[in-house]
Design an enzyme around this catalytic site. Structure first.
Site, PDB file in Angstrom:
ATOM      1  N   HIS A 165       0.890  -1.164   0.000  1.00 54.31           N
ATOM      2  CA  HIS A 165       0.000   0.000   0.000  1.00 54.31           C
ATOM      3  C   HIS A 165       0.927   1.212   0.000  1.00 54.31           C
ATOM      4  O   HIS A 165       1.617   1.457   0.986  1.00 54.31           O
ATOM      5  CB  HIS A 165      -0.873  -0.047   1.250  1.00 54.31           C
ATOM      6  CG  HIS A 165      -1.724   1.167   1.447  1.00 54.31           C
ATOM      7  ND1 HIS A 165      -3.063   1.188   1.133  1.00 54.31           N
ATOM      8  CD2 HIS A 165      -1.429   2.398   1.915  1.00 54.31           C
ATOM      9  CE1 HIS A 165      -3.558   2.390   1.413  1.00 54.31           C
ATOM     10  NE2 HIS A 165      -2.587   3.136   1.892  1.00 54.31           N
ATOM     11  N   ASP A 188     -10.836  -2.714  -4.573  1.00 54.00           N
ATOM     12  CA  ASP A 188     -10.581  -2.013  -3.305  1.00 54.00           C
ATOM     13  C   ASP A 188     -11.912  -1.687  -2.633  1.00 54.00           C
ATOM     14  O   ASP A 188     -12.111  -0.579  -2.124  1.00 54.00           O
ATOM     15  CB  ASP A 188      -9.721  -0.758  -3.509  1.00 54.00           C
ATOM     16  CG  ASP A 188      -9.216  -0.178  -2.182  1.00 54.00           C
ATOM     17  OD1 ASP A 188      -9.389  -0.836  -1.138  1.00 54.00           O
ATOM     18  OD2 ASP A 188      -8.662   0.933  -2.201  1.00 54.00           O
ATOM     19  N   HIS A 211     -18.145   1.769   4.128  1.00 56.46           N
ATOM     20  CA  HIS A 211     -18.229   2.531   5.379  1.00 56.46           C
ATOM     21  C   HIS A 211     -19.688   2.879   5.639  1.00 56.46           C
ATOM     22  O   HIS A 211     -20.527   2.771   4.740  1.00 56.46           O
ATOM     23  CB  HIS A 211     -17.408   3.824   5.264  1.00 56.46           C
ATOM     24  CG  HIS A 211     -15.943   3.601   5.093  1.00 56.46           C
ATOM     25  ND1 HIS A 211     -15.126   3.181   6.110  1.00 56.46           N
ATOM     26  CD2 HIS A 211     -15.135   3.714   4.003  1.00 56.46           C
ATOM     27  CE1 HIS A 211     -13.883   3.065   5.663  1.00 56.46           C
ATOM     28  NE2 HIS A 211     -13.858   3.375   4.384  1.00 56.46           N
TER      29      HIS A 211
HETATM   30  C1  NCD Z   1      -9.324   1.520   2.927  1.00 52.91           C
HETATM   31  C2  NCD Z   1     -10.336   1.077   3.961  1.00 52.91           C
HETATM   32  O1  NCD Z   1     -11.357   1.757   4.135  1.00 52.91           O
HETATM   33  O2  NCD Z   1     -10.115   0.043   4.589  1.00 52.91           O
HETATM   34  N1  NCD Z   1      -9.771   2.715   2.286  1.00 52.91           N
HETATM   35  C3  NCD Z   1      -9.421   3.160   1.057  1.00 52.91           C
HETATM   36  O3  NCD Z   1      -9.732   4.309   0.733  1.00 52.91           O
HETATM   37  N2  NCD Z   1      -8.767   2.398   0.205  1.00 52.91           N
HETATM   38  C4  NCD Z   1      -8.034   1.640   3.631  1.00 52.91           C
HETATM   39  C5  NCD Z   1      -7.106   2.671   3.146  1.00 52.91           C
HETATM   40  O4  NCD Z   1      -6.457   2.417   2.123  1.00 52.91           O
HETATM   41  O5  NCD Z   1      -6.997   3.708   3.777  1.00 52.91           O
END
Ligand code: NCD
Length: 399
Positions: free
Chosen positions: A180, A279, A283
């Site tokens: 990352h 990815d 949330h």
């Molecule tokens: C990821 C997460 O929410 O777990 N979020 C993202 O924007 N890719 C983790 C991260 O990379 O910050």
């Protein structure tokens, strides 16, 4: 149930096959491939005329949020989102609570998955304990517990010395390190250096800049073993979206410039990019509103990915599209997947070039935030088969 898929365009890069073929699935395996196969008694027929039949798609970058964040996603909701998105296997990232840094945590996840998951789950172990960047994990033990790669995703291992030590310790384990990289260009350069020194297999997650791709090409020319992936959002949107929408368009790495988007698309077409990965980072609505500085980064990706890739890369040959979504991720992670050869696991994705409109309210994922909301996408998953079981069929896909 045994299934005969008829009349589809079978695209299997592992066999260099792109032709109209029937596909027979029996007892969870591919039993037969041929033209005009005769249905056997008791076999369910799936009429795939006009559709592409491919080895089950693999999303090698998913934040499943288990264990620890059921308000964001659960194994049940995340894997239902996966199968609706055409994915038969997902690799899940270790930024969980607790982190996937201990074999016992992985084994619990694997056994919970057996109970709740709608598709296969392969865990990605952490590189450092608690993903805190200080103490390397026990890679052999994590690998024995099912880890297919190692990453501190969500965080970069900041200390180059720790990273080098970790890579040396993991050298004997075939599972790659997934980096990352933030700040991206500088950390990509550093990681490529460590990868080249330690000979550890390295995979760069969510590459988002033109310069990162150039660094990667140069490292490959020097013989470094490195692969990379790009996401649907970095192939589509620019920083202008974040400037306009703030929190809801926040993601790590951030949305970039138009020249970067163009470079990523070019990188997919010219073979620099090995894999497409969503990815998927769900949330809660509250976490995706308000002050962008404190909002959570990331989008719900599993259910839009296939359509979004096709929208960004309309001219990509079907063979290459499928290779990026299954053959290559399977190879990078060392999975028994990514092929429809006779005897292979009966993991199949059927998709078609049909338009649909993204409606996050209808997502199976608990994460409803996506920059693709309201967009019309040109490609759609029609059916998903995991281990010979039809786990998803689109409403308008009539057998
Ligand atoms: C990821 C997460 O929410 O777990 N979020 C993202 O924007 N890719 C983790 C991260 O990379 O910050």
């Amino acid at each position: 149930m045994d299934i005969l898929i008829t009349g589809g365009r079978l695209v299997d890069p592992a066999a260099s096959l792109d032709a109209l073929r029937d596909l027979r699935l029996r007892a969870g395996r591919v039993a037969e491939i041929g033209e005009h196969l005769t249905p056997a008694t008791g076999e369910a027929i799936v009429d795939a005329r006009g559709a592409v039949v491919a080895p089950g798609f693999i999303d090698m970058h998913v934040h499943l949020r288990a264990p620890g964040f059921p308000e964001k996603e659960t194994i049940a909701t995340g894997t239902e989102a996966a199968v609706r998105g055409g994915f038969t296997t997902i690799a899940c990232m270790p930024n969980t609570k607790p982190a996937l840094d201990d074999p016992r945590v992985l084994l619990t996840l694997v056994s919970d998955a057996q109970r709740w998951a709608r598709c296969r789950i392969v865990p990605i172990g952490a590189i450092t304990r608690g993903r805190a960047g200080a103490q390397p994990c026990d890679y052999a033990a994590l690998s024995a517990a099912g880890a297919v790669a190692f990453s501190d995703d969500g965080d970069t291992v900041a200390d180059e010395g720790v990273l080098r030590e970790a890579a040396h310790l993991a050298a004997a384990v075939s599972a790659p390190f997934i980096a990352h990289c933030e700040p991206e260009d500088a950390i990509v350069a550093r990681d490529l250096r460590v990868a080249s020194e330690t000979k550890k297999a390295w995979h760069i997650a969510h590459v988002s800049t033109a310069l990162s791709l150039d660094l990667l090409r140069a490292a490959r020319e020097r013989g470094t073993h490195v692969t990379c992936e790009v996401t649907p959002h970095h192939l589509t949107f620019t920083k202008a979206l974040f400037d306009a929408r703030g929190a809801e368009a926040k993601v790590h790495p951030p949305l970039r410039e138009p020249a970067d988007v163009e470079a990523l698309r070019r990188g997919v077409r010219d073979g620099t990019v090995d894999a497409l990965a969503s990815d998927h980072a769900p949330h809660t609505p509250a976490e995706k509103t308000g002050d962008p500085a404190v909002a959570a980064p990331g989008f719900s990706g599993l259910e839009v990915a296939v359509g979004a890739y096709a929208a960004a890369l309309p001219d990509l040959p079907a063979m290459r599209f499928v290779e990026l979504l299954t053959t290559n991720p399977a190879r990078i992670l060392g999975l028994e997947a990514g092929s429809l050869a006779v005897g292979a696991r009966a993991d199949v994705t059927i998709f078609g070039d049909r338009q649909w409109t993204v409606d996050p309210a209808a997502f199976a994922s608990k994460g409803k935030c996506t920059p693709f909301a309201g967009r019309v996408l040109p490609r759609k998953v029609l059916a998903t088969i995991v281990g010979g079981a039809l786990v998803y069929r689109a409403q308008d896909f009539t057998p």
